[in-house]
Design an enzyme around this catalytic site. Structure first.
Site, PDB file in Angstrom:
ATOM      1  N   ARG A  86      -9.518  -4.023  -7.248  1.00 21.21           N
ATOM      2  CA  ARG A  86      -8.991  -5.335  -6.844  1.00 21.21           C
ATOM      3  C   ARG A  86      -9.673  -5.832  -5.581  1.00 21.21           C
ATOM      4  O   ARG A  86      -9.921  -7.001  -5.403  1.00 21.21           O
ATOM      5  CB  ARG A  86      -7.477  -5.237  -6.585  1.00 21.21           C
ATOM      6  CG  ARG A  86      -6.628  -5.407  -7.822  1.00 21.21           C
ATOM      7  CD  ARG A  86      -5.177  -5.703  -7.465  1.00 21.21           C
ATOM      8  NE  ARG A  86      -4.576  -4.762  -6.540  1.00 21.21           N
ATOM      9  CZ  ARG A  86      -4.096  -3.571  -6.871  1.00 21.21           C
ATOM     10  NH1 ARG A  86      -4.158  -3.152  -8.122  1.00 21.21           N
ATOM     11  NH2 ARG A  86      -3.560  -2.768  -5.962  1.00 21.21           N
ATOM     12  N   LYS A 142       8.198  -9.853   5.875  1.00 22.31           N
ATOM     13  CA  LYS A 142       7.353 -10.602   4.944  1.00 22.31           C
ATOM     14  C   LYS A 142       8.149 -11.814   4.438  1.00 22.31           C
ATOM     15  O   LYS A 142       9.383 -11.782   4.437  1.00 22.31           O
ATOM     16  CB  LYS A 142       6.973  -9.690   3.773  1.00 22.31           C
ATOM     17  CG  LYS A 142       5.934  -8.644   4.170  1.00 22.31           C
ATOM     18  CD  LYS A 142       5.252  -8.059   2.952  1.00 22.31           C
ATOM     19  CE  LYS A 142       4.035  -7.265   3.350  1.00 22.31           C
ATOM     20  NZ  LYS A 142       3.334  -6.666   2.204  1.00 22.31           N
ATOM     21  N   GLU A 169      -0.071   7.018   5.870  1.00 23.42           N
ATOM     22  CA  GLU A 169       0.766   5.842   6.138  1.00 23.42           C
ATOM     23  C   GLU A 169       2.220   6.298   6.222  1.00 23.42           C
ATOM     24  O   GLU A 169       2.705   6.980   5.316  1.00 23.42           O
ATOM     25  CB  GLU A 169       0.644   4.805   5.010  1.00 23.42           C
ATOM     26  CG  GLU A 169       1.451   3.550   5.347  1.00 23.42           C
ATOM     27  CD  GLU A 169       1.598   2.570   4.179  1.00 23.42           C
ATOM     28  OE1 GLU A 169       1.051   1.471   4.266  1.00 23.42           O
ATOM     29  OE2 GLU A 169       2.261   2.932   3.189  1.00 23.42           O
TER      30      GLU A 169
HETATM   31  P1  0O2 Z   1       3.494   1.957  -3.419  1.00 22.15           P
HETATM   32  O1  0O2 Z   1       3.767   2.284  -4.836  1.00 22.15           O
HETATM   33  O2  0O2 Z   1       4.745   1.920  -2.586  1.00 22.15           O
HETATM   34  O3  0O2 Z   1       2.410   2.760  -2.798  1.00 22.15           O
HETATM   35  P2  0O2 Z   1      -3.199  -1.859   3.395  1.00 22.15           P
HETATM   36  O4  0O2 Z   1      -2.661  -0.745   2.519  1.00 22.15           O
HETATM   37  O5  0O2 Z   1      -2.790  -1.687   4.852  1.00 22.15           O
HETATM   38  O6  0O2 Z   1      -4.671  -2.050   3.226  1.00 22.15           O
HETATM   39  P3  0O2 Z   1      -1.311  -3.547   2.098  1.00 22.15           P
HETATM   40  O7  0O2 Z   1      -1.367  -2.801   0.801  1.00 22.15           O
HETATM   41  O8  0O2 Z   1      -1.142  -5.039   2.016  1.00 22.15           O
HETATM   42  O9  0O2 Z   1      -2.592  -3.236   2.937  1.00 22.15           O
HETATM   43  O10 0O2 Z   1      -0.219  -2.910   3.038  1.00 22.15           O
HETATM   44  P4  0O2 Z   1       1.245  -3.326   3.457  1.00 22.15           P
HETATM   45  O11 0O2 Z   1       1.510  -4.785   3.426  1.00 22.15           O
HETATM   46  O12 0O2 Z   1       1.453  -2.667   4.776  1.00 22.15           O
HETATM   47  O13 0O2 Z   1       2.213  -2.717   2.322  1.00 22.15           O
HETATM   48  C1  0O2 Z   1       1.932  -1.583   1.613  1.00 22.15           C
HETATM   49  C2  0O2 Z   1       3.189  -0.907   1.088  1.00 22.15           C
HETATM   50  O14 0O2 Z   1       4.385  -1.427   1.663  1.00 22.15           O
HETATM   51  C3  0O2 Z   1       3.389  -1.093  -0.415  1.00 22.15           C
HETATM   52  O15 0O2 Z   1       2.640  -0.119  -1.085  1.00 22.15           O
HETATM   53  C4  0O2 Z   1       4.900  -0.879  -0.553  1.00 22.15           C
HETATM   54  O16 0O2 Z   1       5.228   0.497  -0.498  1.00 22.15           O
HETATM   55  C5  0O2 Z   1       5.422  -1.547   0.697  1.00 22.15           C
HETATM   56  N1  0O2 Z   1       5.680  -2.977   0.495  1.00 22.15           N
HETATM   57  C6  0O2 Z   1       4.992  -3.999   1.033  1.00 22.15           C
HETATM   58  N2  0O2 Z   1       5.512  -5.179   0.665  1.00 22.15           N
HETATM   59  C7  0O2 Z   1       6.558  -4.906  -0.145  1.00 22.15           C
HETATM   60  C8  0O2 Z   1       7.514  -5.740  -0.857  1.00 22.15           C
HETATM   61  O17 0O2 Z   1       7.492  -6.954  -0.821  1.00 22.15           O
HETATM   62  N3  0O2 Z   1       8.458  -5.089  -1.607  1.00 22.15           N
HETATM   63  C9  0O2 Z   1       8.511  -3.727  -1.679  1.00 22.15           C
HETATM   64  N4  0O2 Z   1       9.456  -3.184  -2.434  1.00 22.15           N
HETATM   65  N5  0O2 Z   1       7.615  -2.924  -1.031  1.00 22.15           N
HETATM   66  C10 0O2 Z   1       6.657  -3.510  -0.280  1.00 22.15           C
HETATM   67  P5  0O2 Z   1       2.078  -0.376  -2.555  1.00 22.15           P
HETATM   68  O18 0O2 Z   1       0.691   0.162  -2.570  1.00 22.15           O
HETATM   69  O19 0O2 Z   1       2.254  -1.802  -2.949  1.00 22.15           O
HETATM   70  O20 0O2 Z   1       2.972   0.458  -3.497  1.00 22.15           O
END
Ligand code: 0O2
Length: 232
Positions: A86, A142, A169
């Site tokens: 992506r 957010k 993380e």
């Molecule tokens: P999973 O399955 O939890 O791993 P970066 O990783 O720093 O390059 P990114 O991915 O935009 O950039 O990071 P960010 O915004 O810090 O958020 C990453 C993780 O935060 C997500 O991981 C989720 O675990 C959580 N998260 C962020 N926004 C949301 C949201 O709106 N709802 C929920 N439920 N969780 C959120 P992944 O990789 O998406 O998934």
């Protein structure tokens, strides 16, 4: 041991061995990726231990636990590949390690808002830890209402012949924030939702209610603590 084997199998599509003409070459090719995943697993264990040590000390000294639970997860290979694609990065082990911050992930669920910042500062302040990034989605949620404190840390792991810093993380949230995030996550997978804007607005409303509840609970705790101090 059994878990390590299961994890390694998950990291590598074993079924492909039967389909390829040169299974040994395929296995050899997967080895650096499996080693990388193993290093992330070690880093995750290091950070988990650090948190458990703080928990132990808190129970002894302050007679309370700074967090309720810890959940650890290694990002699945399919999710790693998806994120790399992506973002348009080349699919090599070096690029995966350089570009992704969340292969090793730890979620710390606290009872109170204060505990989040106390624990995060204590962890990030340890002298073998490097704090690479801090995203405070509690102070600045957010737009959809998501709240949590995210730290990207680097932690050293000591191997037989080397010391390596690995990224982990760590997401800190309250029980209430975790409740909201897990339901939000579930609902996102429902593709045939009618009126998505209305659903998003309702979820945001729930996130705001939850946030006021967290603040109220913190105030109640502060009142109890102040009362105790006045009695002493
Ligand atoms: P999973 O399955 O939890 O791993 P970066 O990783 O720093 O390059 P990114 O991915 O935009 O950039 O990071 P960010 O915004 O810090 O958020 C990453 C993780 O935060 C997500 O991981 C989720 O675990 C959580 N998260 C962020 N926004 C949301 C949201 O709106 N709802 C929920 N439920 N969780 C959120 P992944 O990789 O998406 O998934």
């Amino acid at each position: 041991m059994e878990t390590e084997f299961a994890d390694a199998m998950e990291a590598f599509p074993v079924s492909r061995l039967a389909e390829t003409e040169d299974p040994e070459k395929l296995l050899e090719g997967a080895q650096p990726f499996m080693e990388l995943m193993s290093r992330y697993r070690c880093a995750m264990m290091e950070v988990e231990t650090k948190l458990r040590v703080l928990d132990e000390e808190f129970s002894m000294t302050y007679d309370r636990n700074p967090f309720e639970t810890i959940k650890s997860r290694l990002k699945r290979p399919v999710s790693i590949i998806g994120k790399m694609k992506r973002r348009g990065y080349p699919l090599t082990v070096e690029e995966i390690e350089k570009r992704l911050n969340d292969i090793a992930g730890i979620r710390v669920i606290c009872s109170f808002l204060d505990d989040i910042y106390t624990l995060a500062d204590m962890l990030a302040g340890q002298d073998d830890i490097r704090l690479l990034e801090k995203k405070d989605y509690i102070v600045s949620p957010k737009p959809n209402g998501y709240r949590s404190l995210h730290l990207i840390l680097e932690v050293p792991i000591f191997l037989s012949h080397s010391k390596q810093y690995m990224k982990v993380e760590v997401q800190f949230r309250t029980i209430a924030m975790d409740f909201w995030a897990s339901l939000d996550h579930k609902l996102k997978y429902k593709k045939d939702v009618e009126e998505p804007e209305r659903i998003a607005a309702q979820l945001k409303e729930c996130a705001d209610i939850i946030s006021s509840m967290d603040e109220r609970m913190q105030q109640i705790r502060d009142q109890i603590e102040t009362g105790k101090k006045m009695e002493e």
